[in-house]
Write an enzyme that holds these catalytic residues in place. Structure first.
Site, short mmCIF file in Angstrom:
data_model
loop_
_atom_site.label_atom_id
_atom_site.label_comp_id
_atom_site.label_asym_id
_atom_site.label_seq_id
_atom_site.Cartn_x
_atom_site.Cartn_y
_atom_site.Cartn_z
N TYR A 86 55.41 12.53 -8.18
CA TYR A 86 55.50 13.98 -8.19
C TYR A 86 55.82 14.55 -6.82
O TYR A 86 55.38 14.03 -5.79
CB TYR A 86 54.23 14.62 -8.77
N HIS A 108 42.58 18.41 -9.80
CA HIS A 108 42.63 18.70 -8.37
C HIS A 108 43.55 19.87 -8.04
O HIS A 108 44.50 20.16 -8.77
CB HIS A 108 43.13 17.48 -7.59
N LYS A 138 53.63 21.45 -8.00
CA LYS A 138 53.97 20.03 -8.20
C LYS A 138 54.99 19.91 -9.32
O LYS A 138 54.93 20.62 -10.32
CB LYS A 138 52.72 19.23 -8.58
N ASP A 169 35.89 12.19 -8.33
CA ASP A 169 36.15 12.90 -9.59
C ASP A 169 34.94 12.90 -10.52
O ASP A 169 34.77 13.78 -11.35
CB ASP A 169 37.37 12.30 -10.30
C1 LIG Z 1 46.67 13.28 -2.64
C2 LIG Z 1 46.87 12.44 -1.40
C3 LIG Z 1 46.02 11.38 -1.09
N1 LIG Z 1 46.22 10.64 0.03
C4 LIG Z 1 45.32 9.51 0.29
C5 LIG Z 1 43.86 9.89 0.40
C6 LIG Z 1 43.13 8.69 -0.15
O1 LIG Z 1 42.93 7.72 0.88
C7 LIG Z 1 44.10 8.10 -1.18
C8 LIG Z 1 43.75 8.45 -2.60
O2 LIG Z 1 43.57 9.86 -2.67
P1 LIG Z 1 42.98 10.52 -3.99
O3 LIG Z 1 41.85 9.69 -4.51
O4 LIG Z 1 42.72 11.98 -3.68
O5 LIG Z 1 44.21 10.38 -5.00
P2 LIG Z 1 44.31 11.02 -6.47
O6 LIG Z 1 42.97 10.95 -7.15
O7 LIG Z 1 45.47 10.40 -7.11
O8 LIG Z 1 44.59 12.54 -6.16
C9 LIG Z 1 45.69 13.22 -6.71
O9 LIG Z 1 45.39 13.43 -8.06
C10 LIG Z 1 45.95 14.52 -8.75
C11 LIG Z 1 46.65 14.01 -9.97
C12 LIG Z 1 46.80 15.45 -7.98
O10 LIG Z 1 47.52 16.26 -8.56
C13 LIG Z 1 46.74 15.48 -6.51
O11 LIG Z 1 48.04 15.31 -5.97
C14 LIG Z 1 45.85 14.49 -5.89
O12 LIG Z 1 44.58 15.11 -5.73
O13 LIG Z 1 45.38 8.64 -0.84
C15 LIG Z 1 47.25 10.91 0.92
O14 LIG Z 1 47.41 10.22 1.94
N2 LIG Z 1 48.09 11.96 0.65
C16 LIG Z 1 47.95 12.74 -0.48
O15 LIG Z 1 48.75 13.67 -0.70
#
Ligand SMILES: Cc1cn([C@H]2C[C@H](O)[C@@H](COP(=O)(O)OP(=O)(O)O[C@H]3O[C@H](C)C(=O)[C@H](O)[C@H]3O)O2)c(=O)[nH]c1=O
Length: 188
Positions: A132, A62, A72, A169
């Protein structure tokens, strides 16, 4: 504090000192002044923390595009993970190259991922937590992604089975189809 270069400009491994005693250890996991002593002046504004229950969970790759691009500072709060960054800066001599490192609670290592890199990780133990710092706020309208198994990047995720992925993803695009919003500028 140890700073190690990775071969990808701007991407560095940081190992803060741990002060052990009979109780356990103490570590300053972030210090703006100690990073500035090493020329790292990134300002962080948001801390993230996620738990992945299963081994082989991949989150990534991402990024957020400008004007909300994020650097980050990544570490493992519990368990063990293999953290990966991919250079997606147009004009970079290492465009499309990847770097990975094992971040664990035990080794206390951190990866500083500059803006211009796609970031992801795979868990190597159940119940792994990643913590992070981000240099800009969450801006979902600027989010971009590259598929974890892009054959042009060729990341060795050290998987022993198919990964656990979010629906998002599982359908991300390939780097060759991305018009990257980032342009390479050599680190001074
Ligand atoms: C990233 C983020 C997500 N959210 C909420 C949105 C969704 O309801 C839930 C899960 O989000 P997401 O599926 O995008 O989370 P990850 O798959 O862990 O995403 C992260 O994964 C990789 C490792 C990264 O480096 C990024 O920081 C980020 O994209 O958290 C938020 O409220 N704030 C945030 O900053």
């Amino acid at each position: 504090m140890d700073i190690e270069q990775t071969g990808l400009d701007g991407l560095v491994v940081i190992t803060p000192p741990r002060f052990g005693d009979a109780r356990g250890f103490f570590a300053e996991t972030y210090s703006a002044t100690k990073l500035a002593d090493h020329g790292i002046t990134t300002t962080f504004v948001q801390d993230n923390h996620s738990l992945s229950a299963e081994v082989g969970t991949i989150r990534g790759l991402h990024f957020q595009a400008p004007p909300h691009a994020q650097a980050k500072l990544v570490r493992c709060g519990r368990g063990r993970l293999f953290d990966v960054a991919v250079d997606i800066r147009k004009g970079s001599p290492t465009y499309g190259h990847w770097f990975g490192i094992e971040l664990t609670f035990e080794n206390g290592k951190q990866l500083l991922v500059p803006a211009g890199f796609a970031h992801g990780f795979v868990t190597q133990e159940p119940g792994t937590e990643i913590i992070y710092k981000c240099s800009d706020f969450y801006a979902p309208e600027t989010e971009g992604a590259v598929i974890w198994n892009d054959p042009d990047i060729g990341i060795d995720w050290r998987l022993e089975a198919a990964p656990v992925l979010s629906d998002k993803d599982a359908v991300a695009g390939r780097l060759k189809d991305l018009d990257s919003p980032f342009t390479y500028e050599a680190t001074p």
